[in-house]
Design an enzyme around this catalytic site. Structure first.
Site, PDB file in Angstrom:
ATOM      1  N   SER A   1      88.709  79.075 -44.261  1.00  0.00           N
ATOM      2  CA  SER A   1      88.230  79.885 -43.123  1.00  0.00           C
ATOM      3  C   SER A   1      87.197  80.926 -43.529  1.00  0.00           C
ATOM      4  O   SER A   1      86.270  81.226 -42.769  1.00  0.00           O
ATOM      5  CB  SER A   1      89.403  80.633 -42.479  1.00  0.00           C
ATOM      6  OG  SER A   1      90.410  79.773 -42.080  1.00  0.00           O
TER       7      SER A   1
ATOM      8  N   GLY B   1      91.503  73.624 -46.495  1.00  0.00           N
ATOM      9  CA  GLY B   1      91.339  74.519 -47.646  1.00  0.00           C
ATOM     10  C   GLY B   1      92.612  75.272 -47.978  1.00  0.00           C
ATOM     11  O   GLY B   1      92.615  76.112 -48.880  1.00  0.00           O
TER      12      GLY B   1
ATOM     13  N   HIS C   1     101.464  80.491 -43.455  1.00  0.00           N
ATOM     14  CA  HIS C   1     100.988  81.831 -43.819  1.00  0.00           C
ATOM     15  C   HIS C   1      99.616  82.088 -43.210  1.00  0.00           C
ATOM     16  O   HIS C   1      98.782  81.200 -43.122  1.00  0.00           O
ATOM     17  CB  HIS C   1     100.905  81.978 -45.349  1.00  0.00           C
ATOM     18  CG  HIS C   1      99.995  80.981 -45.989  1.00  0.00           C
ATOM     19  ND1 HIS C   1     100.360  79.669 -46.202  1.00  0.00           N
ATOM     20  CD2 HIS C   1      98.717  81.085 -46.436  1.00  0.00           C
ATOM     21  CE1 HIS C   1      99.352  79.013 -46.765  1.00  0.00           C
ATOM     22  NE2 HIS C   1      98.344  79.847 -46.915  1.00  0.00           N
TER      23      HIS C   1
ATOM     24  N   GLN D   1      98.889  76.297 -49.915  1.00  0.00           N
ATOM     25  CA  GLN D   1     100.354  76.393 -49.825  1.00  0.00           C
ATOM     26  C   GLN D   1     100.840  75.772 -48.521  1.00  0.00           C
ATOM     27  O   GLN D   1     100.264  76.041 -47.462  1.00  0.00           O
ATOM     28  CB  GLN D   1     100.801  77.869 -49.882  1.00  0.00           C
ATOM     29  CG  GLN D   1     100.477  78.580 -51.185  1.00  0.00           C
ATOM     30  CD  GLN D   1     101.272  78.043 -52.373  1.00  0.00           C
ATOM     31  OE1 GLN D   1     102.330  77.424 -52.208  1.00  0.00           O
ATOM     32  NE2 GLN D   1     100.753  78.242 -53.576  1.00  0.00           N
TER      33      GLN D   1
HETATM   34  P1  AMP Z   1      90.685  77.675 -53.040  1.00  0.00           P
HETATM   35  O1  AMP Z   1      89.749  76.611 -53.472  1.00  0.00           O
HETATM   36  O2  AMP Z   1      91.853  77.219 -52.216  1.00  0.00           O
HETATM   37  O3  AMP Z   1      91.082  78.604 -54.146  1.00  0.00           O
HETATM   38  O4  AMP Z   1      89.872  78.578 -52.004  1.00  0.00           O
HETATM   39  C1  AMP Z   1      88.608  78.993 -52.271  1.00  0.00           C
HETATM   40  C2  AMP Z   1      88.028  79.508 -50.985  1.00  0.00           C
HETATM   41  O5  AMP Z   1      88.695  80.716 -50.629  1.00  0.00           O
HETATM   42  C3  AMP Z   1      86.585  79.884 -51.075  1.00  0.00           C
HETATM   43  O6  AMP Z   1      85.732  78.808 -50.927  1.00  0.00           O
HETATM   44  C4  AMP Z   1      86.448  80.894 -49.988  1.00  0.00           C
HETATM   45  O7  AMP Z   1      86.063  80.262 -48.787  1.00  0.00           O
HETATM   46  C5  AMP Z   1      87.828  81.491 -49.815  1.00  0.00           C
HETATM   47  N1  AMP Z   1      88.000  82.908 -50.196  1.00  0.00           N
HETATM   48  C6  AMP Z   1      89.165  83.487 -50.474  1.00  0.00           C
HETATM   49  N2  AMP Z   1      88.965  84.766 -50.756  1.00  0.00           N
HETATM   50  C7  AMP Z   1      87.651  85.019 -50.629  1.00  0.00           C
HETATM   51  C8  AMP Z   1      86.801  86.156 -50.777  1.00  0.00           C
HETATM   52  N3  AMP Z   1      87.275  87.344 -51.085  1.00  0.00           N
HETATM   53  N4  AMP Z   1      85.496  86.039 -50.615  1.00  0.00           N
HETATM   54  C9  AMP Z   1      85.016  84.886 -50.315  1.00  0.00           C
HETATM   55  N5  AMP Z   1      85.734  83.786 -50.138  1.00  0.00           N
HETATM   56  C10 AMP Z   1      87.038  83.840 -50.288  1.00  0.00           C
HETATM   57  P1  AMP Z   2      95.830  79.233 -48.861  1.00  0.00           P
HETATM   58  O1  AMP Z   2      95.009  78.851 -50.047  1.00  0.00           O
HETATM   59  O2  AMP Z   2      95.052  79.501 -47.620  1.00  0.00           O
HETATM   60  O3  AMP Z   2      96.948  78.249 -48.630  1.00  0.00           O
HETATM   61  O4  AMP Z   2      96.501  80.621 -49.204  1.00  0.00           O
HETATM   62  C1  AMP Z   2      97.538  80.750 -50.129  1.00  0.00           C
HETATM   63  C2  AMP Z   2      97.355  82.058 -50.793  1.00  0.00           C
HETATM   64  O5  AMP Z   2      98.584  82.394 -51.447  1.00  0.00           O
HETATM   65  C3  AMP Z   2      96.268  82.065 -51.865  1.00  0.00           C
HETATM   66  O6  AMP Z   2      95.268  82.965 -51.476  1.00  0.00           O
HETATM   67  C4  AMP Z   2      96.987  82.531 -53.131  1.00  0.00           C
HETATM   68  O7  AMP Z   2      96.235  83.503 -53.808  1.00  0.00           O
HETATM   69  C5  AMP Z   2      98.294  83.121 -52.612  1.00  0.00           C
HETATM   70  N1  AMP Z   2      99.443  82.970 -53.528  1.00  0.00           N
HETATM   71  C6  AMP Z   2      99.691  81.976 -54.405  1.00  0.00           C
HETATM   72  N2  AMP Z   2     100.867  82.200 -55.051  1.00  0.00           N
HETATM   73  C7  AMP Z   2     101.378  83.342 -54.543  1.00  0.00           C
HETATM   74  C8  AMP Z   2     102.575  84.104 -54.772  1.00  0.00           C
HETATM   75  N3  AMP Z   2     103.478  83.740 -55.695  1.00  0.00           N
HETATM   76  N4  AMP Z   2     102.768  85.234 -54.043  1.00  0.00           N
HETATM   77  C9  AMP Z   2     101.868  85.643 -53.142  1.00  0.00           C
HETATM   78  N5  AMP Z   2     100.717  84.975 -52.882  1.00  0.00           N
HETATM   79  C10 AMP Z   2     100.470  83.846 -53.559  1.00  0.00           C
END
Ligand code: AMP
Ligand code: AMP
Length: 312
Positions: A267, A150, A157, A153
């Site tokens: 997660s 999921g 991080h 990036q």
């Molecule tokens: P993405 O499809 O990469 O944008 O990630 C979506 C997933 O981020 C969701 O299915 C959640 O599991 C998770 N997520 C991120 N922030 C939250 C939040 N504040 N509350 C619930 N789920 C979140």
């Molecule tokens: P993941 O989806 O777990 O890889 O988390 C990446 C996170 O980076 C997401 O929750 C985005 O909202 C965040 N993100 C994307 N672009 C930026 C940016 N330019 N600066 C800071 N956070 C970002």
């Protein structure tokens, strides 16, 4: 940085970044719902968030358009963090909850690599700082590792977010009923027998009693179980979610990043938080059930299975 100063700086940065639109805070538009599901006779609570404006968030980053190699100054809370100062603290540009932030490596490291002993120690230090200085809020941290986890990036991080008030995840309940987990063969990670997906939980001692090495031992013992599950399920790309709280660490092996190519799970899902970016996703979640979706994108439970010579 002193811990009270850190939390103060975090909140001031967040307030200013939101005011000047460097951060797109979306939480104000969110609708929330609690869903209760049963498995065997056990009851589990989930927190659903419907947030249509999140559709504007970038789905996939790449190494050339990497927001974490040179984070925006307006989002940078702390230029140097951890031992040996290899990390930065940066606000999440698209937060769903206030003060949502990330711990990123300064130099590029792949999101597909395990966390190091010093990175784990930095996470636990940070959780301890937040617990001591941000009273009343329940912070947790998470790491989405590998192609099916999921993560969006590729630059390493770890995220820090607060749980909704009163939200209790099954993993915290599980550790409440156990002593501290010490990683040796006589002491297997904890598993909830009624949860249908594979998950491995370890209680973590309080900060004064842990070292980076002991955290690395716990992490690698959960990873060992995760790798065994993935190999037994015939999944060759290593992906997993890790959730951290001041009391425990949980790892969940992953088989798919999305349910039905529609519902993205990272997660947070395994901490009981499901984010729906539109009403079609919300309907799919309700129609299929959350435990069933979480199981579909991970692996079946390994509760009761004993280790053998083919295990990692
Ligand atoms: P993405 O499809 O990469 O944008 O990630 C979506 C997933 O981020 C969701 O299915 C959640 O599991 C998770 N997520 C991120 N922030 C939250 C939040 N504040 N509350 C619930 N789920 C979140
Ligand atoms: P993941 O989806 O777990 O890889 O988390 C990446 C996170 O980076 C997401 O929750 C985005 O909202 C965040 N993100 C994307 N672009 C930026 C940016 N330019 N600066 C800071 N956070 C970002």
């Amino acid at each position: 940085m002193d811990s009270t100063v850190f939390v103060g700086t975090l909140k001031t940065k967040f307030r200013n970044a939101t005011k000047h639109k460097h951060v797109t805070f979306l939480g104000d538009a969110a609708q929330y719902e609690t869903v209760i599901e049963e498995s065997n006779d056990a009851v589990y609570h989930f927190h659903l968030t419907l947030l249509p404006s999140l559709e504007h968030r970038p789905e996939k980053g790449n190494q050339n358009q990497n927001p974490f190699s040179q984070p925006e100054p307006e989002l940078t809370v702390c230029e140097s963090y951890g031992e040996p100062s290899e990390l930065r603290i940066v606000l999440n540009k698209y937060p769903v909850v206030e003060n949502h932030f990330l711990m990123v490596t300064k130099e590029f490291q792949s999101q597909n690599t395990p966390l190091s002993a010093s990175q784990l120690f930095a996470i636990y230090n940070m959780l301890d700082v937040l617990k001591r200085t941000d009273e009343g809020l329940d912070w947790f941290s998470f790491y989405n590792c590998g192609p099916h986890s999921g993560a969006s990036q590729p630059h390493k991080h770890v995220q820090f977010m607060t749980l909704p008030k009163g939200h209790k995840n099954f993993s915290s309940e599980l550790v409440k009923q156990s002593g501290n987990f010490s990683p040796d063969h006589s002491n297997d990670p904890l598993q909830d027998q009624n949860i249908p997906f594979a998950h491995f939980v370890a209680a973590v001692p309080k900060l004064a009693d842990i070292t980076s090495d002991s955290l690395a031992m716990i992490f690698s013992s959960l990873l060992q179980r995760t790798l065994t599950v993935l190999s037994q399920e015939g999944i060759h790309d290593v992906s997993y979610n890790v959730c951290f709280t001041t009391t425990h660490m949980m790892m969940v092996p992953r088989s798919n990043s999305k349910f039905d190519e529609l519902v993205g799970i990272n997660s947070c899902g395994y901490m009981g938080l499901i984010l729906c970016k539109n009403s079609q996703i919300l309907d799919t979640v309700k129609d299929n059930g959350i435990l069933s979706i979480l199981t579909n994108v991970s692996c079946p439970t390994h509760f009761g299975r004993t280790s053998d010579e083919y295990d990692y």
